[in-house]
Design a protein around this motif. Structure first.
Motif, short mmCIF file in Angstrom:
data_model
loop_
_atom_site.label_atom_id
_atom_site.label_comp_id
_atom_site.label_asym_id
_atom_site.label_seq_id
_atom_site.Cartn_x
_atom_site.Cartn_y
_atom_site.Cartn_z
N SER B 641 -55.10 0.77 78.97
CA SER B 641 -53.88 1.27 79.59
C SER B 641 -53.02 0.08 79.99
O SER B 641 -53.50 -1.06 80.05
CB SER B 641 -54.20 2.15 80.80
N SER B 642 -51.78 0.38 80.27
CA SER B 642 -50.84 -0.71 80.55
C SER B 642 -50.79 -0.96 82.04
O SER B 642 -51.02 -0.06 82.85
CB SER B 642 -49.45 -0.36 80.02
N LYS B 643 -50.50 -2.18 82.37
CA LYS B 643 -50.26 -2.51 83.77
C LYS B 643 -49.13 -3.52 83.80
O LYS B 643 -48.73 -4.07 82.77
CB LYS B 643 -51.53 -3.04 84.42
N LEU B 644 -48.65 -3.77 85.00
CA LEU B 644 -47.53 -4.70 85.10
C LEU B 644 -48.04 -6.11 84.88
O LEU B 644 -49.12 -6.47 85.32
CB LEU B 644 -46.89 -4.58 86.47
N ARG B 645 -47.23 -6.84 84.24
CA ARG B 645 -47.64 -8.22 84.00
C ARG B 645 -47.27 -9.05 85.22
O ARG B 645 -46.17 -8.94 85.76
CB ARG B 645 -46.92 -8.79 82.77
N ARG B 646 -48.21 -9.81 85.65
CA ARG B 646 -47.96 -10.63 86.84
C ARG B 646 -47.99 -12.10 86.46
O ARG B 646 -48.76 -12.52 85.62
CB ARG B 646 -49.02 -10.35 87.88
N GLY B 657 -34.08 -7.54 84.21
CA GLY B 657 -34.74 -6.94 85.36
C GLY B 657 -35.82 -5.94 85.04
O GLY B 657 -36.42 -5.37 85.95
N GLN B 658 -36.08 -5.68 83.78
CA GLN B 658 -37.11 -4.69 83.47
C GLN B 658 -38.49 -5.31 83.66
O GLN B 658 -38.71 -6.47 83.33
CB GLN B 658 -36.95 -4.22 82.03
N GLN B 659 -39.37 -4.50 84.15
CA GLN B 659 -40.70 -5.02 84.39
C GLN B 659 -41.47 -5.12 83.09
O GLN B 659 -41.43 -4.19 82.27
CB GLN B 659 -41.43 -4.11 85.37
N LEU B 660 -42.14 -6.21 82.95
CA LEU B 660 -42.92 -6.41 81.74
C LEU B 660 -44.30 -5.82 81.93
O LEU B 660 -44.86 -5.85 83.02
CB LEU B 660 -43.05 -7.91 81.44
N LYS B 661 -44.82 -5.30 80.86
CA LYS B 661 -46.12 -4.67 80.94
C LYS B 661 -47.10 -5.39 80.04
O LYS B 661 -46.71 -6.08 79.09
CB LYS B 661 -46.03 -3.20 80.55
N VAL B 662 -48.32 -5.20 80.33
CA VAL B 662 -49.36 -5.79 79.52
C VAL B 662 -50.47 -4.76 79.41
O VAL B 662 -50.66 -3.94 80.30
CB VAL B 662 -49.82 -7.13 80.14
N TRP B 663 -51.15 -4.78 78.26
CA TRP B 663 -52.20 -3.80 78.06
C TRP B 663 -53.55 -4.44 78.29
O TRP B 663 -53.79 -5.57 77.89
CB TRP B 663 -52.13 -3.21 76.65
N ALA B 664 -54.42 -3.67 78.92
CA ALA B 664 -55.75 -4.21 79.16
C ALA B 664 -56.76 -3.08 79.15
O ALA B 664 -56.41 -1.90 79.28
CB ALA B 664 -55.79 -4.93 80.49
N CYS B 665 -57.98 -3.47 79.04
CA CYS B 665 -59.05 -2.48 79.02
C CYS B 665 -59.24 -1.97 80.45
O CYS B 665 -59.44 -2.73 81.39
CB CYS B 665 -60.33 -3.12 78.51
#
Lengths: 888, 959
Positions: B641-646, B657-665
Motif C-alpha cells: 500500500s502507499s504511504k506518504l514519502r518522508r 505542493g502535492q504530497q509524494l507517495k511511496v509504496w511499501a509492503c
C-alpha cells in the motif's frame, strides 16, 4: 626435420611512404615492350628504397637500397625519358631515373646499380614536401618526344621550385612562385598539361600555375573544413584526368572533381570518413582510386549516361592502417594499383578488373633473407638498420621434444649473445657469419666490417668476445658479402657489380687466434654480349647488379648471379698447380684480359701477395645460359652424390624455374634435363610468393618463401605429367595464372561484378548461353583468351583459400605412401617466414660417416631455426577511429 | 491425505475442511450427464459473418474441446450446446498485423491501402482514420497460405490485386470492398507478384507478372491478363532456379526483374512483340549478384522514337543485400547489349554499405537522385548518390520493413515492425499520417529478411507466454499491453522481451502512447559482440488499482544461457546460475489523467526473496482500495500500500505542493503448505511451485493459492487483520494457474477448472482441461463482474502440433457463475494471447496471435470498439454518394438491422462531419486576425467574428 619456431627474432619493417612506377604503361610498340624494364619503387619511412619487378604478376623485390640514420623517403618520382632512334635503326629506350625527397631541402637522385645516391641537389628554400615531374612532350599517338622534363617541388613555406634534370644532371633552377600567405605548405602537385601545374595547399586552396612564367592562373577554394574540425582543409592529393579535369582528395574525406576548363568545382563525393591521403587515376581516365586514413581504398567510375559525373563504386579495407600512397600501372596483362601505408605491406589491387579479381597483399618482409646461421656454433644472426644480433639456440630441438619439455624450457633455450651496432650513418646492406661462428662480416653502403667472435672461456661459454678485424676497402662499402665455408676467403660485391675477394689468415698468438685479412683481389666477370642500346637506355646496367653469391662446400668455387640472369663462377687454383692444368688453358691470363669488362683495369688488380692461390674465371661458365628471370636462390648442393671436384649449382628464379647446373662443365645437370620446370608439382608453381631461400638436407632441398615451405628431392625424378595437358599447361600458364597482376579471379565467392552474364535461349528460360563479355583488358590481343577460359578452375580462389584447399589432399598422399620416400612435400603452416637457417646438431657426424650415409641414400637429420614475423607484431602508431567503426 | 492442522491455528466462522472435489462434484456430474443426452443443436446465435475463414467458427463435435467433465465421463461434451436464452456474440475482428508488403498509395494520395494478415485496410491520409476494412478469407490453418503481394491496378486505380501463397488472386475494388469474396485461383504457390500496364492492341491492360513455384527447386514467371486468369492459363515467360524471390517490372513491363537467391534475371520485352497478350515475348538474361537479394527497386526512363513508339532508354536497378550492402546497377539493359550488337558489357555495380543487417527496403526517389533505404537499425537512410553523402532519420520506433514513395514524391510511407505505418513528408521529415496497430507478439507470416543469412540465434517461432495486458479502469477503452520494440526484436528469447507498455485505445484503434517500464535498448544496436541479441526484461504482470490511479507491474529478467558459462563453478547447473542472477522487480507507477503518462513511483527489488530473488507468481489489486497483493515463490503473500514519502521527517511534496507517495509492503503473511508445518525462509528446493492471488469482490478477503508438488492450498486471508480465515485443500490439480473470485464463488484454474462456493463450502462444478504442456501458459481466465460471468480461453489441442506454433487455434468458453452449462463457446482461427474483461460492459476483449482484437459481448451491448468509417457510413464522400456508401454497408450483408439503423443515423450527420474534416485553419491565420493590435485597439468584435467565420466557412466548390 626439427624446427625451432622462432618469433623472438625481431625485424621492424618500416611504413611505406611512397610508391612509384617507372612507367605509367607499356609502350604501344610491342617490340619495345619486351625490353622495357618496368620497376616499382617503394620508399619507406626508414629511408629504404625497394625496387620491385612486377614480372607479370610475380612481384619480385629485386633490390633494397638501405636507408640510414634519420633518413626517410617521403616521395618518389621516376623520370623516364623519351626513346631515341639511333642511326642504325635501333631504339634506345628512354632512361628511367629515380628521384626522392625526404622532408629536407634536398632532392636526391638514386643510382640503382650501385644502390646509393647519385646526386643531391638543393637550393635556398625550405623543406620540400611534395614533388612532381613535368609530363613529357607528347607527339602523335601520345608518343613521347624528346624534351627535358623538369621536376617541380613544393616546400613547407609555400614555395614552388623548379629543378632541372637535363643532361643527366639534377640542379636547382629557380623558384617559380611563392604564395604570399604565411604557413602555407604545398602538399600535393599534379600536372594538368606540360605547362600547367596544379598544387594543393594546406589552407583549403588549390592553385593553378603556368610553368613558363609562374603566373597564377586560378585559385580554387574548397571552403572551410567540417564543423568541429580544423578550419582549413588540407588538399592531400591531386591528380589530373586525361581530359584536363582535376581530382583532389582532402582532409574532409571528400574527393572533388574540378572542371579543367573553367577551374570550378564540378562534383564533390564523400568517399571516405577521414582524410583522403592518396589518389590514382587510370590512364584512360575511366577510374579513380582513393585511399585514406580510414583504411579504405575506394573506387570511382563515371556515371553511365551522365557525362562528367562520377560516382563511388565501392570501398574495401585492404590495409589495416592508413593508406598513404598509391601508384597505378597499366599494360597488357598487367593492370594494377599498388598502395602502401602504415601497415608496411604493399597491396596490389586490380585496376581494370576491379571487382572481378582479388587483391594481393605482398609481404612486408624483405626478399633477401637477412638471417644467417653458424650451424656448428648454433648461432643465428639477424640484422636490420645498423644493428646485428646474434642468438644462441642452446639445445637441439630433438632434445627438447624428447625430454620432459615445458614452455619454460623452450623459452630458456635461446640466448641473445651479442648486439652489435655498426657505426656510421648508413644501414647494413648484408652480413655473413662463418659456419663455426668465429668470423662475422657486415657491410654498409660505405664500409665493410669484419669481426672476430671468440667464445671466451673467461667469460663463460655464453659470452662472446668481439674483436674488430681490419680490412682494406676503398671506402666503398658493399652490397653483398660472403664467407667461404673453410673461412679462408671473404668475398663481397662493390658498387653492385664488382666482385672482390680477400684471403683470411688465422694465426695463433698468445691472446688466441688472430685473423688478418689480405688486400682484396678483384674478380673479373665474363663479358656478356648485351645490346648497347639497352645499356644506354632504360635502367642502364642496373640488371647486371649482383644479388646472389655462393661458395661451393669445399670453398673452391665461387659463383655469383645478377638480376639479368647471368651466372659467373670462379675457381680456386693452387699456385703450384701447373698453369695449363686440367681446366685452365695456356692463354689463361690473356684470355682473362680479353674476357674482362672493359671497365676493369684498376690498380688493385693483380697485387696478390699470397700468390699461392688465385681465383680464376671459369671459362666453361660462358656456356651457362642466361636465366629467364632474376635468380632468387643460388647455392651449391652439398649433399648430392657427385664425382670429386665436381659441383652442382642450384638456381631458382623468381618465376620458379628450378635448375641444377654443373658450373665447371658449364652444363645443365642430368636432373634438370630430365625434370624441366613445368614438371614441378602444381602446388609449387601455383604459389604466388617468390622463393626466398633453400636449406639443404642431403639431396633434399627445403625451399621456402614467405608463406610456404617446400621439399624437393634431387635424387628422385619428378612424377611424369599427364601427357595430354603437360604441353599446354606448361606453355600457357605463365601468362594467365596471375590475371592482371594482382590476385586471381574471384570465382567461388560472389564477386561484385558478375563474371558471366547468361542469356536464355529456350522458350521459357530452360536453356542458357553464356554471353561474350567485352573485357576492358582485351585478352584476345594477347592471344590467350581461350586458355583463360579453360583454366578458370585452377586460377580461382584467394591465395589462402587455395592453400587450404590444396593442403588436405597432399598431406594425405604423404601418409598413404608411408615407407616410400616422398620426392616432394609442402606445408603452409609457417607464415610469414622471415627466413630459415640450418643448425647442426650437437654431435655432428664425422665427414666420412656423412659421406657414407649419403652414399647409402640416407637422409641426414636436419635442424633449422625458422623465423616468423607476423604482421600483427609490428609496432604501429595508434589508428584513428572513425564514426561507426567497430572493432569486433 | 494425511491429517493437517491450520498454520494459524485459529478457529473462525469458516471451518477448514479437507475437500474432496470428486465427491462434491458427483451430483453435478449427474446433471451434466442428463443434459448431454440431448443432442447438441446447432445454435442460432448471431454470428456476424459468414466468412468462415476470418471469423470464429462455431465449435462443433469435430473439434477437440477444451473442457470435459472432471469425473472422466467420456460422453460429457459441454461446449457445443448453447442455451438459447443467452445472446453472447463475437464482434468482427479489428486490427491485424501489417504484412511485409509495400503499402499502396491511391493515385491522388488521399488514401493509403495497407495489407494486413487477414484483411486489406484503407486509411485516409488526411486524418489517419480507417476508412474500410476488407476482410480476406485467408486462414493460416488451411494449407498455410498467406498474402504475399498486393499491387494497385494501373488500368483501373480503384482496384487492387492481391495474391496469396496458396494460389488465390483477388481483384478488389478498394473503394467498395467488392471482390474480396471471389478470388481467382491458380494452381501453384505464388511467390511474388507484380503488375504493369502494357499497351496491347485492345488498349492498355493490366498484366500480372506472377512468380510461382513450379516444384521444389524451380519457379516460373508467368504473365496473366484478366482472361488468362479466368482460364488459369497464363503465358510462361521464364523459368528460374529457386523458390523464393521477388519480381518487379518497370516502364510498361518493358523490363522485368526477378531475383531468386543471389541470381538476378532480367527480362526485356522484345521490340517485335505483336500487340497481343499471346505474343508477349521477352528476352531473358541472368547474372549473379554479390549477395542474396533482400529487396530491389527499378527506375527506368523511356524515350519516344521517331516512329512515335515509346522505347526503353535506361534502367537502373538497385538491390538490397541480405548482408546489408546496397548494390546499384546503372543502365543494366544496355549492358546486356539490348539493341547494340550481341556483346555484353561489364556489369559493375556500385556498392554502398551502411546497414549492418539485411536491407529491408530500398527505393529510388522519384527524381533518381536519392536512394531511400531502411532496415533493422530503425534508421531511414537517404543516400545522395551524386555526392555519396548520407542523411538519416534516426530513432524510428522499430525495424523498418517497407518504404514507399508517394506518387507525387512528396511523402514516404514507412511500415515499421511494431505494426505501425506512417507517412512522412519529404520536406520536413515530419509524420503526417500515423497508423499504429496492436503491437503484440504475433506469428510472422513470412520469414524475416534478416534470416536469409545464418545468424547466431534463431527467433522464437512459437508463442510461449500470454500477452500481459490490463484495461484502464478510468478509461476502459484503453488497453495497456506489454510489448517489445517491434515484433522481431521481442521474439529473441525463450520468453518474449517485452519491456514496454503500449497504451492502445480500442475505441479509436490507435496506439496512444508507449512507455518503457523496464530496461530497454530501444534503437541502439541491440546485439552483443558475438552477434546474439541482448535480451530485455519481460513484464509478467500488470495490474491497475481500482481507481485507475496506480499501476503495478512485475518484470523479470535472467541472463541468457550462453552468458552463464563463466559462472558455472562447482556443481551448479546453468539453470541455478540463471536463477541466482535473476532480476525481478515490482514497480509502482502513477497513471496520468489521460492514461498517456506513467510516472515511476517505487521499485521493489526483492519483493519476494529467500537467499535469492524469487519469482512473483501473481499480483492482484484490491477492488475497494488502492492496495495490491502479491504471492511469491517464498510462500509469502505480501500486501502493498502507499504511504506518504518522508524526507527528514517531513512529508515530501512536489513543486506544486502535492504530497509524494511511496509504496511499501504493509503486511506479510506466510501461507500454510500441505505437508509442512511451518514455512521457513530456507531456500525453496521445490522446482514446481505455483501460486495465484485474488481479492474478493468487496476486498475483504484475499484468496491466495499456493501449489507445491501438484498439491495446492487456498487460503482465505482477512485483508483487515491479515489472519488466515480458512484454508481449502484439494481444489487444484497440477499447477496453480489462476484464481478469481466472483461473488461468493471462487474460480480456480489448474489442470481442472473448478468453481467453488465459499459460503456453502462446496464445489459447484468442475472441468478438466485437455491441453498440451506447451499450451498451458496460454490458458487464460477472466471474470466480468458486470455480467456475472467468466471466460476461459485455451489453445485447441492439436495432434499435429505439440507447441503453439503458427496455425494453432484457441477456444473461448464463457460460463455463467451459476450454471455449469456454458453460455457461449467458440473456436477462434488464431491463438488467443490475451483475454481481459471489458470493464464497464458485460463482455470480454480477446487479442489473438494475428494481432486482432475481438470483442465478446452479451446482448446488443456493442463493445466500445472502433469500426471502419465505411461501416459507419461516414466515409469521405468526395467520390461516393451516400447511397453508394449505403450500398457498401449493405453489401456487407451480415450487419444486423440494428447496425443498419446506426449507419443511417450516421449518414444523416454525414454532411456536418465532413465539413469539420475539411475545414483546416492554420493557426497563423487566426493569429493574423487576433494579433493585429493590442487588445484596446482591436477592431469591433463583429468584424473579428466575420473574419474568423470566413476562415471556417466552406469555400465554394470549383465545379
Amino acid at each position: 626435420m626439427d624446427i625451432h619456431r622462432c618469433r623472438f627474432v625481431p625485424y621492424p619493417t618500416s611504413a611505406i611512404n611512397a610508391v612509384a612506377f617507372s612507367h605509367s604503361s607499356f609502350p604501344k610498340k610491342k617490340t619495345l615492350s619486351k625490353h622495357v624494364q618496368v620497376r616499382l619503387a617503394i620508399g619507406r619511412a626508414n629511408g629504404d628504397i625497394e625496387i620491385w619487378n612486377p614480372l607479370h604478376g610475380v612481384w619480385h623485390q629485386e633490390t633494397v637500397i638501405p636507408g640510414g640514420k634519420d633518413r626517410s623517403i617521403d616521395s618518389l618520382v621516376w623520370v623516364t625519358e623519351a626513346d631515341e632512334e639511333t642511326s642504325d635503326g635501333n631504339t634506345i629506350l628512354g632512361k628511367s631515373r629515380l628521384f626522392s625527397i625526404g622532408y629536407t631541402t634536398a632532392i636526391t637522385e638514386w643510382d640503382l646499380e650501385k644502390s646509393k645516391p647519385k646526386k643531391h641537389a638543393s637550393g635556398q628554400h625550405g623543406a620540400i614536401w611534395s614533388l612532381g615531374a613535368q609530363p613529357p612532350v607528347l607527339g602523335k599517338n601520345d608518343a613521347m618526344l624528346p624534351g627535358a622534363r623538369k621536376l617541380v617541388a613544393g616546400t613547407v613555406d609555400g614555395n614552388l621550385l623548379i629543378y632541372s634534370t637535363e643532361d643527366d644532371d639534377l640542379c636547382f633552377v629557380k623558384s617559380l612562385a611563392k604564395t604570399p600567405l604565411k604557413n602555407t605548405k604545398i602538399v600535393s602537385i599534379a600536372f594538368q598539361t606540360r605547362n600547367v601545374v596544379v598544387v594543393g595547399c594546406n589552407n583549403s586552396t588549390i592553385g593553378v600555375y603556368d610553368m613558363r612564367n609562374g603566373a597564377l592562373l586560378r585559385k580554387m577554394n574548397l571552403g572551410s573544413g567540417i564543423p568541429g574540425g580544423p578550419k582549413d582543409i588540407i588538399v592531400w592529393s591531386l591528380k589530373c584526368l586525361p581530359r584536363g579535369d582535376i581530382v583532389s582528395g582532402d582532409s574532409t574525406g571528400q574527393v572533388c572533381i574540378w572542371d579543367g576548363k573553367t577551374y570550378t568545382q564540378a562534383q564533390r563525393i564523400q568517399g571516405h570518413k577521414q582524410d583522403v591521403l592518396c589518389l590514382v587515376v587510370s590512364a584512360d581516365g575511366s577510374q579513380i582510386f582513393s585511399g585514406g586514413m580510414d583504411r579504405r581504398t575506394a573506387l570511382y567510375e563515371p556515371k553511365p549516361g551522365q557525362a562528367g559525373r562520377w560516382s563511388k563504386v565501392y570501398h574495401r579495407r585492404y590495409h589495416s592502417h592508413d593508406v598513404k600512397t598509391m601508384a597505378a600501372f597499366e599494360g597488357t596483362g598487367l593492370s594494377v594499383v599498388v598502395s602502401g601505408g602504415q601497415d608496411t605491406c604493399p597491396v596490389v589491387i586490380p585496376l581494370r578488373s576491379a571487382g572481378k579479381e582479388f587483391h594481393r597483399t605482398l609481404s612486408h618482409l624483405p626478399q633477401q633473407t637477412n638471417l644467417q646461421s653458424a650451424p656448428k656454433a648454433r648461432f643465428v644472426l639477424s640484422w636490420w638498420g645498423n644493428e646485428l644480433r646474434i642468438w644462441h639456440l642452446l639445445h637441439a630441438a630433438r632434445k627438447l621434444l624428447d625430454g620432459e619439455t615445458s614452455g619454460e624450457d623452450i623459452r630458456k633455450n635461446r640466448k641473445l649473445l651479442a648486439r652489435i651496432l655498426v657505426q656510421g650513418e648508413s644501414s647494413i646492406t648484408d652480413a655473413a657469419i662463418s659456419e663455426d661462428g668465429r668470423l662475422l662480416v657486415a657491410s654498409t653502403a660505405t664500409d665493410i666490417k669484419v669481426f672476430q667472435l671468440d667464445r671466451d672461456a673467461d667469460f663463460g661459454a655464453d659470452q662472446l668476445h668481439i674483436k674488430k678485424v681490419d680490412v682494406v676497402t676503398a671506402n666503398r662499402g658493399a652490397t653483398a658479402v660472403g664467407i667461404s665455408p673453410d673461412q679462408r676467403w671473404i668475398c663481397w660485391v662493390e658498387e653492385g657489380t664488382k666482385v672482390m675477394i680477400a684471403h683470411v689468415t688465422a694465426s695463433d698468438s698468445k691472446v688466441g687466434t688472430l685473423c688478418t685479412i689480405s688486400a682484396p683481389q678483384k674478380l673479373r666477370r665474363l663479358k656478356r654480349n648485351v645490346l648497347k642500346s639497352l645499356l644506354l637506355g632504360g635502367l642502364g646496367s642496373y640488371d647486371r647488379k649482383i644479388t646472389q653469391l655462393a661458395f661451393s662446400p669445399d670453398s673452391k668455387v665461387l659463383s655469383v648471379a645478377d638480376l639479368a640472369g647471368y651466372i659467373d663462377t670462379w675457381l680456386l687454383r693452387d699456385a703450384d698447380e701447373p698453369k695449363n692444368g686440367t681446366n685452365g688453358s695456356a692463354g689463361d691470363e690473356a684470355s682473362d684480359a680479353s674476357l674482362a669488362d672493359s671497365s676493369s683495369g684498376s690498380s688493385e688488380d693483380e697485387d696478390d701477395d699470397n700468390a699461392s692461390e688465385r681465383w680464376r674465371p671459369n671459362r666453361a661458365g660462358v656456356h651457362l645460359p642466361k636465366l629467364e628471370a632474376a635468380p632468387v636462390v643460388l647455392t651449391f648442393c652439398p649433399g648430392l652424390p657427385q664425382e670429386t671436384g665436381d659441383h652442382t649449382l642450384l638456381v631458382i628464379t623468381a618465376t620458379k624455374d628450378v635448375l641444377l647446373f654443373n658450373p665447371i662443365r658449364g652444363a645443365l645437370s642430368d636432373w634438370s634435363r630430365k625434370n624441366p620446370s613445368r614438371k614441378l608439382p602444381e602446388q609449387f608453381r601455383g604459389t604466388r610468393d617468390v622463393v626466398k631461400g633453400v636449406v639443404w638436407q642431403g639431396p633434399r632441398a627445403w625451399v621456402y618463401g614467405v608463406s610456404f615451405l617446400y621439399m624437393l628431392d634431387f635424387c628422385q625424378d619428378l612424377p611424369e605429367l599427364p601427357a595430354a595437358d603437360s604441353q599446354k599447361k606448361g606453355m600457357k600458364r605463365k601468362r594467365n595464372d596471375f590475371g592482371s597482376g594482382a590476385g586471381g579471379k574471384i570465382n567461388k565467392e560472389n564477386p561484385l561484378a558478375p563474371q558471366v552474364i547468361r542469356a536464355a535461349t529456350g522458350p521459357d528460360g530452360a536453356e542458357w548461353v553464356d554471353m561474350e563479355m567485352v573485357d576492358a583488358d582485351d585478352q584476345k590481343s594477347v592471344g590467350a583468351s581461350s586458355a583463360f577460359e579453360e583454366e578458370d578452375d585452377d586460377t580461382d580462389g584467394g591465395e589462402l583459400q587455395r592453400l587450404r584447399h590444396d593442403q588436405a589432399p597432399s598431406s594425405g598422399d604423404d601418409e598413404s605412401k608411408g615407407s616410400e620416400k616422398p620426392n616432394c612435400w609442402h606445408t603452409y603452416q609457417y607464415r610469414p617466414i622471415l627466413g630459415i637457417v640450418p643448425l647442426a646438431s650437437e654431435k655432428t657426424m664425422s665427414k666420412r660417416k656423412r659421406a657414407a650415409a649419403a652414399a647409402a641414400g640416407e637422409i641426414p637429420p636436419l635442424e633449422v631455426a625458422l623465423v616468423e614475423r607476423p604482421a600483427w607484431e609490428l609496432d604501429m602508431p595508434p589508428r584513428l577511429f572513425g564514426d561507426g567503426e567497430w572493432e569486433r | 491425505m494425511g491429517a493437517h492442522t491450520d498454520a494459524n491455528g485459529e478457529t473462525a466462522a469458516l471451518k477448514k475442511r479437507k475437500r474432496t472435489p470428486k465427491d462434491e462434484a458427483s451430483p453435478l456430474n449427474k446433471r451434466l450427464r442428463s443434459k448431454s443426452k440431448t443432442t447438441p443443436r446447432k445454435s442460432d446465435i448471431a454470428v456476424n459473418s459468414t466468412l468462415a475463414d476470418s471469423t470464429p467458427s462455431r465449435s462443433d463435435d469435430k473439434t477437440a474441446l477444451v473442457l470435459k467433465e472432471s469425473s472422466g465421463s467420456a460422453k460429457a461434451v459441454v461446449a457445443a450446446s448453447q442455451p438459447p436464452r443467452t445472446t453472447w456474440k463475437v464482434s468482427r475482428p479489428m486490427g491485424g498485423r501489417v504484412l511485409d508488403i509495400d503499402p499502396i498509395f491511391s493515385p491522388d494520395e488521399r488514401h493509403l491501402i495497407l495489407t494486413y494478415n487477414t484483411s486489406v485496410q484503407v486509411y485516409s491520409t488526411a486524418d489517419s482514420l480507417l476508412v474500410r476494412r476488407i476482410e480476406l478469407p485467408v486462414t493460416n490453418s488451411e494449407n498455410g497460405g498467406y498474402i504475399t503481394a498486393a499491387v494497385l491496378s494501373r488500368s483501373s486505380t480503384d482496384h487492387i490485386w492481391v495474391a496469396s501463397t496458396h494460389g488465390r488472386i483477388w481483384n478488389i475494388d478498394w473503394k467498395t470492398g467488392a471482390g474480396a469474396e471471389t478470388p481467382l485461383a491458380i494452381n501453384a504457390r505464388i511467390v511474388d507478384m507484380t503488375l504493369d500496364v502494357v499497351e496491347l492492341k485492345d488498349g492498355k491492360t493490366d498484366i500480372l507478372l506472377v512468380l510461382q513455384a513450379l516444384d521444389e527447386t524451380k519457379a516460373q514467371l508467368v504473365a496473366y491478363n484478366r482472361s488468362a486468369l479466368a482460364t488459369t492459363t497464363g503465358k510462361v515467360l521464364h523459368t528460374l532456379e529457386g523458390t523464393t524471390g521477388l519480381v518487379r517490372s518497370t516502364a510498361g513491363a518493358r523490363f522485368i526483374t526477378a531475383a531468386t537467391g543471389a541470381t538476378i534475371h532480367m527480362g526485356l520485352l522484345r521490340k517485335s512483340f505483336g500487340d497481343t497478350f499471346a505474343s508477349l515475348d521477352y528476352r531473358f538474361y541472368s547474372f549473379d549478384a554479390p549477395d542474396l537479394v533482400a529487396c530491389l527497386d527499378l527506375q527506368a526512363s523511356t524515350r519516344i522514337t521517331k516512329k512515335g513508339r515509346e522505347e526503353l532508354q535506361q534502367v537502373d536497378l538497385v538491390l538490397g543485400g541480405a548482408r546489408g550492402a546496397i548494390y546499384l546497377y546503372s543502365d543494366v539493359a544496355s549492358k546486356v547489349g539490348e539493341g547494340s550488337g550481341s556483346k555484353a558489357g561489364v556489369i559493375q555495380p556500385r556498392k554502398q554499405h551502411w546497414h549492418r543487417k539485411a536491407v529491408r527496403s530500398v527505393k529510388w526517389s522519384l527524381d533518381g537522385n536519392y536512394l531511400i533505404s531502411g532496415g533493422y537499425e530503425s534508421v531511414l537512410v537517404l543516400w545522395q548518390l551524386d555526392t555519396g553523402k548520407l542523411s538519416f532519420l534516426p530513432h524510428l520506433s522499430a525495424t523498418i520493413e517497407n518504404i514507399v514513395i508517394s506518387p507525387q514524391g512528396s511523402s514516404y510511407a514507412i511500415h515499421l515492425d511494431d505494426n505501425t505505418v506512417m507517412v512522412i513528408s519529404t520536406e520536413e521529415m515530419k509524420p503526417t499520417v500515423y497508423i499504429s496497430g496492436i503491437q503484440t507478439v504475433a506469428f510472422e507470416e513470412q520469414r524475416s529478411k534478416d534470416a536469409m543469412v545464418h545468424r547466431v540465434w534463431e527467433p522464437a517461432s512459437n508463442i510461449s507466454a500470454p500477452l500481459v495486458s490490463a484495461a484502464n479502469p478510468v478509461n476502459p477503452s484503453q488497453m495497456f499491453l506489454c510489448v517489445g520494440n517491434g515484433l522481431q526484436a521481442s521474439a529473441v528469447g525463450a520468453l518474449p522481451s517485452t519491456p514496454q507498455v503500449q497504451v492502445f485505445d480500442i475505441s479509436s484503434f490507435q496506439g496512444v502512447a508507449k512507455h518503457a517500464i523496464a530496461r530497454t535498448n530501444p534503437t541502439d544496436a541491440n546485439i552483443t559482440s558475438q552477434g546474439a541479441p541482448i535480451i530485455e526484461p519481460t513484464i509478467t504482470k500488470l495490474v491497475f488499482s481500482h481507481d485507475g490511479k496506480w499501476l503495478a507491474s512485475v518484470d523479470e529478467w535472467q541472463p541468457p544461457e550462453k552468458d552463464t558459462e563463466i559462472f558455472l563453478t562447482g556443481t551448479k547447473t546453468t539453470e541455478q546460475v540463471r536463477q541466482e542472477r535473476r532480476e525481478i522487480y515490482l514497480k509502482f507507477w502513477e497513471v496520468g489523467a489521460d492514461g498517456d503518462a506513467l510516472e515511476f513511483v517505487t521499485r521493489v527489488n526483492e519483493a519476494h526473496h529467500t537467499n535469492r530473488t524469487e519469482r512473483i507468481f501473481d499480483l492482484a489489486s484490491d477492488p475497494s482500495s488502492a492496495r495490491f497483493a502479491t504471492i511469491g515463490n517464498d510462500g509469502m503473500v505480501r500486501f502493498w500500500s502507499s504511504k506518504l514519502r518522508r524526507r527528514d521527517g517531513l512529508v515530501a511534496t512536489t513543486q506544486d505542493g502535492q504530497q509524494l507517495k511511496v509504496w511499501a509492503c504493509s503486511r506479510t503473511i506466510s501461507l500454510p503448505t500441505p505437508g509442512q508445518q511451518e514455512l521457513t525462509a530456507e531456500p525453496v528446493t521445490q522446482p514446481h511451485r505455483s501460486g495465484a492471488v485474488a481479492f474478493s469482490e468487496d476486498g475483504s478477503l484475499l484468496f491466495a493459492a499456493l501449489g507445491e508438488r501438484s498439491e495446492a492450498v487456498v487460503a482465505a486471508i482477512d485483508t483487515e487483520t491479515g489472519l488466515v480465515r480458512e484454508t481449502i485443500f484439494g481444489m487444484y490439480k497440477g499447477e496453480v494457474r489462476g484464481i478469481k473470485s466472483l461473488g461468493s464463488r471462487l474460480i480456480m484454474l489448474s489442470d481442472d477448472l473448478v468453481v467453488y462456493d465459499i459460503v456453502s463450502d462446496e464445489v459447484l462444478y468442475s472441468f478438466s482441461l485437455k491441453e498440451s504442456s506447451a499450451a498451458k501458459p496460454l490458458t487464460q481466465l477472466a471474470v466480468n463482474y458486470e455480467s456475472r460471468s467468466f471466460a476461459v480461453a485455451a489453445p485447441v489441442p492439436s495432434s499435429r502440433q505439440k507447441s503453439t506454433k503458427k496455425g494453432a487455434k484457441s477456444e473461448l468458453v464463457v460460463f455463467s457463475i451459476d450454471d455449469s452449462e456454458p453460455l457461449f463457446a467458440q473456436t477462434f482461427p488464431h491463438l488467443i494471447t490475451s483475454l481481459t474483461p471489458a470493464l464497464s460492459s458485460p463482455g470480454f476483449v480477446a487479442i489473438d496471435s494475428a494481432a486482432q482484437v475481438w470483442s465478446i459481448t452479451e446482448g446488443g451491448d456493442q463493445a466500445n470498439m472502433l469500426r471502419p468509417l465505411a461501416d459507419l457510413g461516414v466515409e469521405d464522400v468526395e467520390n461516393e454518394t451516400g447511397a453508394a456508401a449505403l450500398d457498401s454497408a449493405m453489401q456487407d450483408g451480415e450487419a444486423s438491422d440494428n447496425e443498419m439503423q446506426d449507419g443511417d443515423q450516421d449518414m444523416a450527420m454525414d454532411v456536418d462531419d465532413d465539413d469539420i474534416h475539411q475545414a483546416v485553419v492554420a493557426p497563423q491565420h487566426l493569429a493574423e486576425i487576433f494579433n493585429v493590435a493590442p487588445a484596446f485597439a482591436m477592431p469591433p468584435i463583429e468584424d473579428i467574428f466575420n473574419q474568423v467565420a470566413s476562415l471556417f466557412a466552406a469555400k465554394p466548390t470549383r465545379s
